[in-house]
Design an enzyme around this catalytic site. Sequence first.
Site, PDB file in Angstrom:
ATOM      1  N   GLU A   1     -21.811  80.859  50.200  1.00  0.00           N
ATOM      2  CA  GLU A   1     -22.081  82.073  50.573  1.00  0.00           C
ATOM      3  C   GLU A   1     -23.048  81.943  52.043  1.00  0.00           C
ATOM      4  O   GLU A   1     -23.361  83.100  52.805  1.00  0.00           O
ATOM      5  CB  GLU A   1     -23.071  82.784  49.409  1.00  0.00           C
ATOM      6  CG  GLU A   1     -24.335  82.123  49.240  1.00  0.00           C
ATOM      7  CD  GLU A   1     -24.034  81.188  48.068  1.00  0.00           C
ATOM      8  OE1 GLU A   1     -25.369  80.641  47.510  1.00  0.00           O
ATOM      9  OE2 GLU A   1     -23.157  80.692  47.744  1.00  0.00           O
TER      10      GLU A   1
ATOM     11  N   CYS B   1     -22.518  75.824  47.478  1.00  0.00           N
ATOM     12  CA  CYS B   1     -21.940  77.129  47.451  1.00  0.00           C
ATOM     13  C   CYS B   1     -21.382  77.785  48.919  1.00  0.00           C
ATOM     14  O   CYS B   1     -21.342  77.189  49.938  1.00  0.00           O
ATOM     15  CB  CYS B   1     -22.569  78.088  46.789  1.00  0.00           C
ATOM     16  SG  CYS B   1     -23.436  77.572  45.129  1.00  0.00           S
TER      17      CYS B   1
END
Length: 309
Positions: A30, A28
Amino acid sequence: PGRYVDVYDCQIPGINRFDSQGFRVHNCGEIPFSMPAENCNLGHLNMAAFVNDKSGFLKACRLMTRFLIRATFADFTDPEARKAIHTNRRIGVGLFGFHTWLVTQGIRFSESHEKPEVRKFLRKAYEVIRKEARDYAFMLRIPEPIKVTTCAPTGTIAKLPGETEGIQSVIAKYFIRRVNFSTSDPAQAVALAEYEKKGYTIEDSAYTPNTKVVSFYVKDPIIDKVISAGYKEEIVEVASEIDLEDMLAVQAMIQEEFADNAISFTINFDKDKKRVGDLIRALKIFGPRLKGTTMMPTISNRPQMPYEA
């Protein structure tokens, strides 16, 4: 229950990929890692549970910060991971239920980046988290965490309390949710029989043997919540109704005011010529300001999509 959800996800050393500059390539967007074997240490706060309790939300921010810092004391058996975690003490206090939090206060998703009160609250939350991390680290006599906030996709985590995911807008107000059930599992077979009695649409899976797919017709919970708050359903904008520049401006706002790690944010767009052109123009404006954005074209011809408007 439902007011905040915490997750601790330690990456497994030895299976990590790195880019040409030695930074960890994460699934991901993030959390960018700065050291090999560093981990993802995330906890997510349900903003929608605190619409009328801002002081309660800030208290939850402080508690989650402490919880995640304590998680850095876990018994890491891999010495490389232990060194990375104890050096950086990186944590990621994150958010979900952002769209519900906005509309139940009468704020449209597309206009939120223009609202000083939204920016002020996000900045206050960040300052509270950073101060708590600094004070608690001093109390524990450890290095202050180099980063403290983020926004992850929070898919299943947000679905459990029936909230909007991460900082995303809803994709549809009314949709079909398709769920797989194993015909070889006795408990799931009983559930399938019950759904069949009730008249649900049930099909053989197009992808997996010994599996049935049940279609559930769903009204997103955000509709009832916004009406209960005294606003009209129209204030809830779905992704296809939001200008792409406004969508990216919301990500930029969250990154500027709250997330010091990074953000996992997805733009859903139709593949028609105009929408693609709008996307290219928006990326030229916001691309240099954003740490990461996923572009997901709307696909309508794949059989048995898990989520369909």
